[in-house]
Design an enzyme around this catalytic site. Structure first.
Site, PDB file in Angstrom:
ATOM      1  N   ASN A 201      12.754   7.719   0.728  1.00 34.10           N
ATOM      2  CA  ASN A 201      11.457   7.710   0.036  1.00 34.10           C
ATOM      3  C   ASN A 201      10.759   6.367   0.244  1.00 34.10           C
ATOM      4  O   ASN A 201      11.380   5.312   0.091  1.00 34.10           O
ATOM      5  CB  ASN A 201      11.718   7.926  -1.469  1.00 34.10           C
ATOM      6  CG  ASN A 201      10.477   8.238  -2.272  1.00 34.10           C
ATOM      7  OD1 ASN A 201       9.733   9.152  -1.933  1.00 34.10           O
ATOM      8  ND2 ASN A 201      10.257   7.491  -3.351  1.00 34.10           N
TER       9      ASN A 201
ATOM     10  N   HIS B  20       0.708   6.705  -2.996  1.00 37.85           N
ATOM     11  CA  HIS B  20      -0.125   5.965  -3.960  1.00 37.85           C
ATOM     12  C   HIS B  20      -1.397   5.535  -3.227  1.00 37.85           C
ATOM     13  O   HIS B  20      -1.374   4.582  -2.450  1.00 37.85           O
ATOM     14  CB  HIS B  20       0.633   4.743  -4.486  1.00 37.85           C
ATOM     15  CG  HIS B  20       1.847   5.083  -5.285  1.00 37.85           C
ATOM     16  ND1 HIS B  20       1.770   5.731  -6.497  1.00 37.85           N
ATOM     17  CD2 HIS B  20       3.166   4.894  -5.031  1.00 37.85           C
ATOM     18  CE1 HIS B  20       3.001   5.891  -6.975  1.00 37.85           C
ATOM     19  NE2 HIS B  20       3.860   5.410  -6.106  1.00 37.85           N
TER      20      HIS B  20
ATOM     21  N   GLU C  52      12.132   2.646  -0.465  1.00 35.64           N
ATOM     22  CA  GLU C  52      11.338   1.470  -0.047  1.00 35.64           C
ATOM     23  C   GLU C  52      12.123   0.428   0.738  1.00 35.64           C
ATOM     24  O   GLU C  52      12.025  -0.768   0.474  1.00 35.64           O
ATOM     25  CB  GLU C  52      10.685   0.818  -1.278  1.00 35.64           C
ATOM     26  CG  GLU C  52       9.780   1.767  -2.030  1.00 35.64           C
ATOM     27  CD  GLU C  52       9.189   1.172  -3.303  1.00 35.64           C
ATOM     28  OE1 GLU C  52       9.414  -0.015  -3.587  1.00 35.64           O
ATOM     29  OE2 GLU C  52       8.490   1.916  -4.017  1.00 35.64           O
TER      30      GLU C  52
ATOM     31  N   ASP D  37      -0.685   9.552  -6.635  1.00 31.38           N
ATOM     32  CA  ASP D  37      -1.826   9.225  -7.489  1.00 31.38           C
ATOM     33  C   ASP D  37      -2.938   8.703  -6.588  1.00 31.38           C
ATOM     34  O   ASP D  37      -2.669   8.167  -5.520  1.00 31.38           O
ATOM     35  CB  ASP D  37      -1.488   8.265  -8.650  1.00 31.38           C
ATOM     36  CG  ASP D  37      -0.709   7.031  -8.258  1.00 31.38           C
ATOM     37  OD1 ASP D  37      -0.810   6.589  -7.098  1.00 31.38           O
ATOM     38  OD2 ASP D  37      -0.004   6.483  -9.123  1.00 31.38           O
TER      39      ASP D  37
ATOM     40  N   GLU E 101       5.144  10.778  -5.265  1.00 32.97           N
ATOM     41  CA  GLU E 101       4.624   9.930  -6.364  1.00 32.97           C
ATOM     42  C   GLU E 101       3.105   9.862  -6.306  1.00 32.97           C
ATOM     43  O   GLU E 101       2.503   8.807  -6.505  1.00 32.97           O
ATOM     44  CB  GLU E 101       5.202   8.516  -6.269  1.00 32.97           C
ATOM     45  CG  GLU E 101       6.716   8.464  -6.259  1.00 32.97           C
ATOM     46  CD  GLU E 101       7.278   7.041  -6.170  1.00 32.97           C
ATOM     47  OE1 GLU E 101       6.515   6.076  -6.372  1.00 32.97           O
ATOM     48  OE2 GLU E 101       8.479   6.911  -5.884  1.00 32.97           O
TER      49      GLU E 101
HETATM   50  O1  G3I Z   1      11.348  -0.716 -20.963  1.00 29.64           O
HETATM   51  C1  G3I Z   1      10.777  -2.032 -21.007  1.00 29.64           C
HETATM   52  C2  G3I Z   1      10.413  -2.393 -22.421  1.00 29.64           C
HETATM   53  O2  G3I Z   1      11.588  -2.463 -23.204  1.00 29.64           O
HETATM   54  C3  G3I Z   1       9.706  -3.739 -22.406  1.00 29.64           C
HETATM   55  O3  G3I Z   1       9.278  -4.073 -23.693  1.00 29.64           O
HETATM   56  C4  G3I Z   1       8.500  -3.684 -21.472  1.00 29.64           C
HETATM   57  C5  G3I Z   1       7.772  -5.028 -21.378  1.00 29.64           C
HETATM   58  O4  G3I Z   1       7.525  -5.403 -20.055  1.00 29.64           O
HETATM   59  O5  G3I Z   1       8.944  -3.331 -20.196  1.00 29.64           O
HETATM   60  C6  G3I Z   1       9.546  -2.060 -20.144  1.00 29.64           C
HETATM   61  O6  G3I Z   1       9.949  -1.796 -18.844  1.00 29.64           O
HETATM   62  C7  G3I Z   1       8.922  -1.502 -17.920  1.00 29.64           C
HETATM   63  C8  G3I Z   1       9.159  -0.104 -17.362  1.00 29.64           C
HETATM   64  O7  G3I Z   1       8.230   0.180 -16.350  1.00 29.64           O
HETATM   65  C9  G3I Z   1       9.051   0.977 -18.420  1.00 29.64           C
HETATM   66  O8  G3I Z   1       7.757   1.020 -18.933  1.00 29.64           O
HETATM   67  C10 G3I Z   1       8.957  -2.517 -16.805  1.00 29.64           C
HETATM   68  O9  G3I Z   1       8.568  -3.779 -17.295  1.00 29.64           O
HETATM   69  C11 G3I Z   1       8.045  -2.114 -15.676  1.00 29.64           C
HETATM   70  O10 G3I Z   1       8.252  -2.998 -14.581  1.00 29.64           O
HETATM   71  C12 G3I Z   1       8.355  -0.692 -15.246  1.00 29.64           C
HETATM   72  O11 G3I Z   1       7.426  -0.337 -14.248  1.00 29.64           O
HETATM   73  C13 G3I Z   1       7.817   0.762 -13.447  1.00 29.64           C
HETATM   74  C14 G3I Z   1       7.879   0.321 -11.989  1.00 29.64           C
HETATM   75  O12 G3I Z   1       8.182   1.448 -11.175  1.00 29.64           O
HETATM   76  C15 G3I Z   1       8.931  -0.752 -11.780  1.00 29.64           C
HETATM   77  O13 G3I Z   1       9.108  -1.057 -10.436  1.00 29.64           O
HETATM   78  C16 G3I Z   1       6.805   1.871 -13.625  1.00 29.64           C
HETATM   79  O14 G3I Z   1       6.883   2.381 -14.959  1.00 29.64           O
HETATM   80  C17 G3I Z   1       7.060   2.989 -12.627  1.00 29.64           C
HETATM   81  O15 G3I Z   1       5.973   3.906 -12.653  1.00 29.64           O
HETATM   82  C18 G3I Z   1       7.162   2.425 -11.230  1.00 29.64           C
HETATM   83  O16 G3I Z   1       7.445   3.465 -10.338  1.00 29.64           O
HETATM   84  C19 G3I Z   1       7.520   3.102  -8.958  1.00 29.64           C
HETATM   85  C20 G3I Z   1       8.559   4.007  -8.326  1.00 29.64           C
HETATM   86  O17 G3I Z   1       9.782   3.914  -9.011  1.00 29.64           O
HETATM   87  C21 G3I Z   1       8.749   3.648  -6.847  1.00 29.64           C
HETATM   88  N1  G3I Z   1       7.483   3.654  -6.131  1.00 29.64           N
HETATM   89  C22 G3I Z   1       6.401   2.879  -6.749  1.00 29.64           C
HETATM   90  C23 G3I Z   1       6.199   3.295  -8.195  1.00 29.64           C
HETATM   91  C24 G3I Z   1       5.013   2.566  -8.830  1.00 29.64           C
HETATM   92  O18 G3I Z   1       5.221   1.185  -8.872  1.00 29.64           O
END
Ligand code: G3I
Length: 305
Positions: free
Chosen positions: A169, A206, A127, A237, A235
């Site tokens: 990516n 996405h 990105e 969806d 990725e």
């Molecule tokens: O692990 C912590 C947990 O300890 C905490 O209690 C909780 C409360 O907020 O957060 C948890 O972390 C979260 C993590 O996902 C795991 O669930 C983060 O807040 C959250 O921001 C994170 O989101 C991820 C996101 O990337 C972050 O940018 C998504 O799961 C993940 O699917 C998403 O994936 C991205 C790709 O890497 C890049 N392209 C876009 C895609 C979708 O946004």
């Protein structure tokens, strides 16, 4: 064949999913993941904040859980991601200049070296382009270290794991007429012309009603492939439901199968309830693990012809 992975393999492709370490105790989730998919991406566990939470101290526990499960079940791994403006550890967010550049190169080197031989393809940089309608680079602390930060990351990754395919990516790069698509295309063309080591381009894909699967998707994938790189849907969806969603999922398979260098497709999660999206039903299995119409259309498209 009767599963997504086996059907894709018959076409010389893979069909993968993102896996979250925190869900690996869920037997419904793991049963579907093991049965249907033959390429695995860690949803968060191999990102910069996960692997280098304090500078110079690397943790691979959760990444290893996913990688070892995948490899021991005969699946390959896409590494995601070595360099990104988001999900940086706190110490990195506050760095700049040559100190940040050195920290970035060390991160790429250490993580790619640790996983050497285990990763089929790395999203080396994620990105890095803006959504400004001009095809510009995105502003970030990494970008402000100099425009050559992306090629520096690719060179470090190649040195650390010479056999991994190295990918750029991004999202919103699916429609050939978008300026962002052209910006990435021009970077890849320039890298190939100058011998910067790049092997593949990942299209996150996405999609939603405002950003549907474009009718020119095949053109986009083919034009990138013609630069001499593999292309992958990384990725996927698609928001929606029923036959409209199923048709769009089918279209993505058809676009990939039409491009010989499109090596595979990964969906960003297993069940709708596993999706990063706060609401909606963007994936191939419902919250109970039942196959949706979208699943059947993907399977049929992989088995067609
Ligand atoms: O692990 C912590 C947990 O300890 C905490 O209690 C909780 C409360 O907020 O957060 C948890 O972390 C979260 C993590 O996902 C795991 O669930 C983060 O807040 C959250 O921001 C994170 O989101 C991820 C996101 O990337 C972050 O940018 C998504 O799961 C993940 O699917 C998403 O994936 C991205 C790709 O890497 C890049 N392209 C876009 C895609 C979708 O946004």
């Amino acid at each position: 064949a009767s599963t997504l992975g086996a059907s894709a393999a018959e076409k010389g492709r893979y069909y993968g999913t993102a896996i979250a370490a925190g869900r690996m105790g869920d037997s419904t989730y793991m049963t579907i993941a093991n049965r249907e998919f033959n390429m695995i991406t860690a949803e968060n566990e191999m990102k910069m904040d996960a692997t280098e939470p304090s500078q110079g101290r690397f943790t691979f526990t959760n990444g290893d859980r996913i990688v070892n499960w995948a490899l021991s079940n005969g699946k390959r791994v896409r590494g995601h991601t070595l360099a990104w403006h988001a999900q940086q550890p706190g110490w990195m967010q506050s760095m700049s200049g040559s100190a940040l550049r050195n920290a970035l190169i060390n991160h790429v080197t250490q993580v790619a070296s640790y996983y050497r031989g285990k990763v089929y393809a790395w999203d080396v940089v994620n990105e890095a382009f803006a959504d400004d309608g001009r095809g510009s680079r995105r502003d970030s602390n990494l970008q402000r270290t100099g425009n050559d930060w992306i090629e520096a990351a690719f060179r470090a990754a190649r040195a650390a794991d010479p056999n991994a395919k190295l990918c750029y990516n991004d999202y919103n790069t699916d429609n050939w007429s978008h300026a962002k698509t052209q910006g990435v295309y021009n970077m890849v063309k320039d890298f190939k012309a100058r011998g910067v080591p790049i092997d593949c381009v990942g299209f996150q894909a996405h999609f939603n009603s405002g950003n549907p699967v474009p009718s020119n998707y095949h053109t986009t994938l083919q034009n990138f492939a013609d630069l001499g790189v593999d292309v992958q849907i990384t990725e996927l969806d698609i928001e929606g439901s029923g036959s409209s969603q199923a048709q769009q999922y089918q279209g993505v398979v058809q676009a990939c199968l039409a491009v010989s260098r499109c090596t595979g497709i990964t969906v960003w999660g297993v069940r709708d309830t596993d999706s990063w999206r706060a609401s909606g039903t963007p994936l191939l299995f419902d919250g109970s693990g039942n196959k949706k119409a979208a699943y059947t259309s993907v399977l049929n498209a992989l088995n067609a012809g």
